[in-house]
Design an enzyme around this catalytic site. Structure first.
Site, PDB file in Angstrom:
ATOM      1  N   CYS A   1       0.814  -1.225   0.000  1.00 51.01           N
ATOM      2  CA  CYS A   1       0.000   0.000   0.000  1.00 51.01           C
ATOM      3  C   CYS A   1       0.844   1.270   0.000  1.00 51.01           C
ATOM      4  CB  CYS A   1      -0.954  -0.021   1.188  1.00 51.01           C
ATOM      5  SG  CYS A   1      -2.122  -1.385   1.080  1.00 51.01           S
TER       6      CYS A   1
ATOM      7  N   HIS B   1      -3.305   7.208   1.951  1.00 46.84           N
ATOM      8  CA  HIS B   1      -3.714   5.890   1.477  1.00 46.84           C
ATOM      9  C   HIS B   1      -5.083   5.581   2.079  1.00 46.84           C
ATOM     10  CE1 HIS B   1      -4.007   1.702   0.764  1.00 46.84           C
ATOM     11  NE2 HIS B   1      -3.752   1.360   2.015  1.00 46.84           N
TER      12      HIS B   1
ATOM     13  N   ASN C   1     -10.104  -0.320   0.083  1.00 44.59           N
ATOM     14  CA  ASN C   1      -8.651  -0.212  -0.007  1.00 44.59           C
ATOM     15  C   ASN C   1      -8.168  -0.927  -1.274  1.00 44.59           C
ATOM     16  OD1 ASN C   1      -5.881  -0.607   0.254  1.00 44.59           O
ATOM     17  ND2 ASN C   1      -5.954  -1.116   2.426  1.00 44.59           N
TER      18      ASN C   1
HETATM   19  N1  COA Z   1     -18.126  -8.170  10.806  1.00 44.71           N
HETATM   20  C1  COA Z   1     -18.572  -8.353  12.058  1.00 44.71           C
HETATM   21  N2  COA Z   1     -17.762  -8.555  13.101  1.00 44.71           N
HETATM   22  C2  COA Z   1     -16.442  -8.562  12.860  1.00 44.71           C
HETATM   23  C3  COA Z   1     -15.898  -8.386  11.576  1.00 44.71           C
HETATM   24  C4  COA Z   1     -16.801  -8.187  10.519  1.00 44.71           C
HETATM   25  N3  COA Z   1     -16.402  -7.998   9.253  1.00 44.71           N
HETATM   26  N4  COA Z   1     -14.557  -8.441  11.643  1.00 44.71           N
HETATM   27  C5  COA Z   1     -14.243  -8.647  12.930  1.00 44.71           C
HETATM   28  N5  COA Z   1     -15.386  -8.731  13.658  1.00 44.71           N
HETATM   29  C6  COA Z   1     -15.514  -8.957  15.091  1.00 44.71           C
HETATM   30  C7  COA Z   1     -14.346  -9.709  15.649  1.00 44.71           C
HETATM   31  O1  COA Z   1     -14.537 -11.110  15.499  1.00 44.71           O
HETATM   32  C8  COA Z   1     -14.354  -9.278  17.091  1.00 44.71           C
HETATM   33  O2  COA Z   1     -15.323 -10.028  17.766  1.00 44.71           O
HETATM   34  P1  COA Z   1     -14.949 -10.727  19.160  1.00 44.71           P
HETATM   35  O3  COA Z   1     -14.627  -9.571  20.074  1.00 44.71           O
HETATM   36  O4  COA Z   1     -16.186 -11.437  19.481  1.00 44.71           O
HETATM   37  O5  COA Z   1     -13.785 -11.593  18.854  1.00 44.71           O
HETATM   38  C9  COA Z   1     -14.862  -7.832  17.029  1.00 44.71           C
HETATM   39  O6  COA Z   1     -15.512  -7.705  15.758  1.00 44.71           O
HETATM   40  C10 COA Z   1     -13.781  -6.820  17.146  1.00 44.71           C
HETATM   41  O7  COA Z   1     -12.731  -7.197  16.282  1.00 44.71           O
HETATM   42  P2  COA Z   1     -11.480  -6.270  16.060  1.00 44.71           P
HETATM   43  O8  COA Z   1     -10.508  -6.948  15.161  1.00 44.71           O
HETATM   44  O9  COA Z   1     -11.006  -5.778  17.398  1.00 44.71           O
HETATM   45  O10 COA Z   1     -12.159  -5.053  15.289  1.00 44.71           O
HETATM   46  P3  COA Z   1     -11.591  -3.627  15.013  1.00 44.71           P
HETATM   47  O11 COA Z   1     -12.413  -2.605  15.678  1.00 44.71           O
HETATM   48  O12 COA Z   1     -10.107  -3.583  15.227  1.00 44.71           O
HETATM   49  O13 COA Z   1     -11.871  -3.480  13.460  1.00 44.71           O
HETATM   50  C11 COA Z   1     -10.658  -3.597  11.405  1.00 44.71           C
HETATM   51  C12 COA Z   1     -11.282  -4.380  12.564  1.00 44.71           C
HETATM   52  C13 COA Z   1     -10.009  -4.595  10.462  1.00 44.71           C
HETATM   53  C14 COA Z   1     -11.761  -2.848  10.682  1.00 44.71           C
HETATM   54  C15 COA Z   1      -9.624  -2.597  11.970  1.00 44.71           C
HETATM   55  O14 COA Z   1      -8.769  -3.245  12.880  1.00 44.71           O
HETATM   56  C16 COA Z   1      -8.805  -1.970  10.902  1.00 44.71           C
HETATM   57  O15 COA Z   1      -9.290  -1.306  10.019  1.00 44.71           O
HETATM   58  N6  COA Z   1      -7.463  -2.128  10.963  1.00 44.71           N
HETATM   59  C17 COA Z   1      -6.578  -1.620   9.946  1.00 44.71           C
HETATM   60  C18 COA Z   1      -6.552  -2.585   8.791  1.00 44.71           C
HETATM   61  C19 COA Z   1      -5.992  -1.972   7.532  1.00 44.71           C
HETATM   62  O16 COA Z   1      -6.233  -0.846   7.245  1.00 44.71           O
HETATM   63  N7  COA Z   1      -5.273  -2.781   6.761  1.00 44.71           N
HETATM   64  C20 COA Z   1      -4.699  -2.393   5.548  1.00 44.71           C
HETATM   65  C21 COA Z   1      -3.606  -1.415   5.776  1.00 44.71           C
HETATM   66  S1  COA Z   1      -2.813  -0.996   4.307  1.00 44.71           S
END
Ligand code: COA
Length: 335
Positions: free
Chosen positions: A119, A261, A291
């Site tokens: 990215c 990004h 993304n």
């Molecule tokens: N739908 C519903 N629930 C979901 C889910 C989805 N698509 N994805 C994860 N969950 C759940 C998880 O299982 C977790 O449940 P649990 O507590 O029962 O285990 C809960 O939601 C929280 O998960 P978590 O991973 O802590 O969520 P988050 O608030 O961190 O959000 C992202 C997840 C991926 C959206 C976030 O971490 C993010 O955007 N990170 C950056 C990723 C990124 O940008 N990557 C590319 C960079 S170039």
């Protein structure tokens, strides 16, 4: 008073182009595949839908159209292009897809190569191209960011599959001895944290003949620790941009547009808050495309240039970040 003359080689931005596939995958449709909802995805990421390549589209096809649109805006003859850099992590030829874009364009005088930095790839390629131009080696460059992450997403992993989409964007940049619109840049990597986001090879053991084993090629799917990547982005992106403002003697209130990004709307908002850049200046099209990896920054730029939000001489601060881990920032003036 003695007139001050610009006696170096600088760069000028001449055109932009982009391409996204027609096929739309909405949040509602993803929730037919994995246990998620439109409400969850929108509130956590700002994404409503993303584009998915059809069976005929690939990085070469998408990158070609984006490049052609940038060349048309720049009004260049194809044979005057010296350099084509394709930022991609998903080439349709692992030996490099840039030369096939060169061939499709008919840019017979250009040298073309791929640059892989996930990215951050577009930002790193932009910096690479400007340094060739400023060094006097080349006069006209096309920088393309194109990715087809849909081929490498684990469509059963709800933690990552909701984020990504496909697309391509490009900029046309040329050397000039009148001024320099590329104000400054910085780039970083930290391989120690690489396991937070990667697309590893499968490394399946096979054997050629007795006692001579080898690892067969091919890749698995995107593996991501979302929380760690989130923390990395909201910490490092403001730091690198603040450092760039300091080293270039620029204050963030002089910035017309912040083009980050496009990974997650919450990351964009958090970086904007830290830098005290108001929401109206932070460009986002995450809602429509998610993304698209190396393509997000040039797609966003092309959209805002074509609808006249970005105007000649506007100051743009940009940052790419992602797998590697890698991150970078650039400060430049459009035009
Ligand atoms: N739908 C519903 N629930 C979901 C889910 C989805 N698509 N994805 C994860 N969950 C759940 C998880 O299982 C977790 O449940 P649990 O507590 O029962 O285990 C809960 O939601 C929280 O998960 P978590 O991973 O802590 O969520 P988050 O608030 O961190 O959000 C992202 C997840 C991926 C959206 C976030 O971490 C993010 O955007 N990170 C950056 C990723 C990124 O940008 N990557 C590319 C960079 S170039």
């Amino acid at each position: 008073m003695e007139e001050i003359k610009f006696n170096q080689i600088g760069v000028s931005f001449k055109g932009s182009g982009s391409y996204v596939p027609d096929q739309i995958l909405t949040n509602q449709k993803i929730s037919q595949k994995v246990d998620t909802s439109d409400e969850w995805i929108k509130s956590r990421t700002g994404i409503s839908e993303r584009r998915i390549s059809n069976l005929k589209e690939n990085v070469t096809e998408m990158g070609y159209v984006a490049a052609l649109n940038a060349i048309k805006m720049a009004n260049w003859d194809i044979e005057t292009i010296d350099l084509i850099i394709l930022a991609t992590s998903t080439p349709n030829d692992l030996f490099g897809s840039a030369p096939s874009i060169q061939a499709k364009l008919g840019a017979e005088n250009a040298v073309a190569f791929d640059l892989t930095a996930a990215c951050s790839g577009f930002l790193f390629s932009l910096v690479t191209a400007t340094q060739y131009l400023k060094g006097g080696s080349f006069k006209r460059a096309i920088v393309i960011g194109a990715d087809q992450l849909s081929s490498f997403v684990d469509w059963n992993d709800r933690r990552s599959c909701i984020l990504f989409g496909d697309g391509a964007g490009a900029l046309a940049i040329e050397a000039t001895n009148l001024f320099d619109n590329f104000i400054g840049f910085d780039m970083r990597t930290d391989g120690e944290r690489g396991s937070f986001l990667n697309l590893p090879s499968k490394n399946n053991k096979d054997s050629i003949v007795d006692n001579i084993d080898f690892l067969s090629g091919g890749f698995s799917s995107i593996q991501m620790n979302g929380q760690e990547v989130y923390k990395f982005a909201v910490r490092e992106v403001p730091i690198i941009l603040e450092k760039l403002f300091r080293t270039t003697n620029f204050s963030s209130d002089k910035v017309d547009w912040l083009i980050l990004h496009q990974a997650n709307q919450r990351i964009l908002d958090s970086v904007g808050d830290r830098l005290k850049i108001s929401k109206e200046k932070i460009l986002s099209n995450l809602e429509k495309y998610g993304n698209t990896s190396a393509a997000t920054i040039p797609i966003m730029m092309d959209e805002a240039i074509r609808d006249n939000r970005i105007k000649q001489n506007d100051i743009i601060a940009s940052s790419g970040f992602g797998a590697g881990l890698s991150w970078g920032a650039a400060l430049f003036k459009w035009g």
